[in-house]
Scaffold this motif. Sequence first.
Motif, PDB file in Angstrom:
ATOM      1  N   GLN A  31       1.423  -0.604  -6.431  1.00 26.32           N
ATOM      2  CA  GLN A  31       0.110  -1.219  -6.599  1.00 26.32           C
ATOM      3  C   GLN A  31      -0.060  -2.413  -5.652  1.00 26.32           C
ATOM      4  N   THR A  32       1.000  -3.209  -5.519  1.00 29.09           N
ATOM      5  CA  THR A  32       0.946  -4.363  -4.612  1.00 29.09           C
ATOM      6  C   THR A  32       0.719  -3.911  -3.173  1.00 29.09           C
ATOM      7  N   VAL A  51       4.755  -1.058  -9.904  1.00 33.47           N
ATOM      8  CA  VAL A  51       4.134  -2.348  -9.582  1.00 33.47           C
ATOM      9  C   VAL A  51       4.140  -2.590  -8.074  1.00 33.47           C
ATOM     10  N   ILE A  92      -2.333  -6.629 -11.750  1.00 34.60           N
ATOM     11  CA  ILE A  92      -1.075  -5.918 -11.518  1.00 34.60           C
ATOM     12  C   ILE A  92      -0.002  -6.582 -12.371  1.00 34.60           C
TER      13      ILE A  92
END
Length: 380
Positions: A361-362, A358, A170
């Motif tokens: 995705q985390t 981001v 990521i």
Amino acid sequence: MNIEQVIWSIDKTIGGPSRSVTQILKILGLIAPESKFHLHTAKTDNPILTGFDLTNVVLDFYSKSTLSCLIGLEQKLSQSGADLFHGQAIWDLPVHQMAKTARKLKVPYVISPRGMLDPWSLRQSKLKKQVALRLYQHDDLKRAACIHASATMEAENIRALGFKNPIAIIPNGIRLRDFPIKDIKRRQRKRKVLYLSRIHHQKGIELLIQAWSELSTTLAHNWSLDIIGNGDADYIKRLNQLILKKGIGDSTQIKEPIYGPEKIIAFQEADLFVLPSYSESFGIAIAEALACGTPVITTTGTPWQDLNKHGCGWHIPLGISHLKKTLEEALEMSEDTLAEKGRNGRKLIEKKYSMHAVAQQTYRLYRWLLNKETRPEFVI
């Protein structure tokens, strides 16, 4: 979900991790309002923030012990009711405190090495790191539910060390509204090359000074080089001595670190950004420059192959000759041509590196580790 994060410091002098961690937490708090996010860190003189404006994102500061542990951290983590722990960076003892507590509680944890397992980084203070690996660091990493890498190159370096854990790739993110693209009409007459990052020998600043000194005066006469950042005073003194020795004091200046709006203006006023690092797990300053519409020169010590692929800069081998040749190519370009490369860079950041993407995705990573969704495609 209750996610407890630990980072050694969020001081302004620390650089990329402190900014990316806090910004991602802000967005996580918005996209997952039913979840709780808690960041634990050391007290410092100049933290980038002292609290979050969201009720579900909490920040706690701790005093440091003589061994650089965070006093009271383990007790606080033990009482947190955490579903998952996430430690940012390695070698620092607070992340070890977190990992030890997680194992005691039988709670999964993630570690983000932040490039500190890359070959160049491991060669620095080698003996000290070998001792730390034997005492605690290898075990902490081996027993993590997942290791987070910010680029494929970092993930490959982690695998090469023998770690078999799942690795989530990521990138670090950019909050686009903080980095408006430059307005060419506001440009200064004298053109500018910018280095803006920590002033540290890892960053290859000597290479930049040497390459800059070898440019012909005919080519570089209407350009200046600004080196901006914080670092060890003795090292900065040596760099200034090198600048004088090379006879480029008229065109090259090392300046005090700048933050906030001043930093954005510096990116916007630059025609070209250069980060000739020996090693970077990501290189947040590269993303910030691109977000502002400034093309970038960096080295293969960074994971920025996208520069060549998307026509927004140069991803070159490490070395003075390569850097000199690329500077010559860039300085010969018209302002319009460089501006077009800059616009390509902004498009790249919008598409691939926005902070919201981001953070999403985390969030997906956390949900997978807690058995709330299937394995994401970015986990290898």
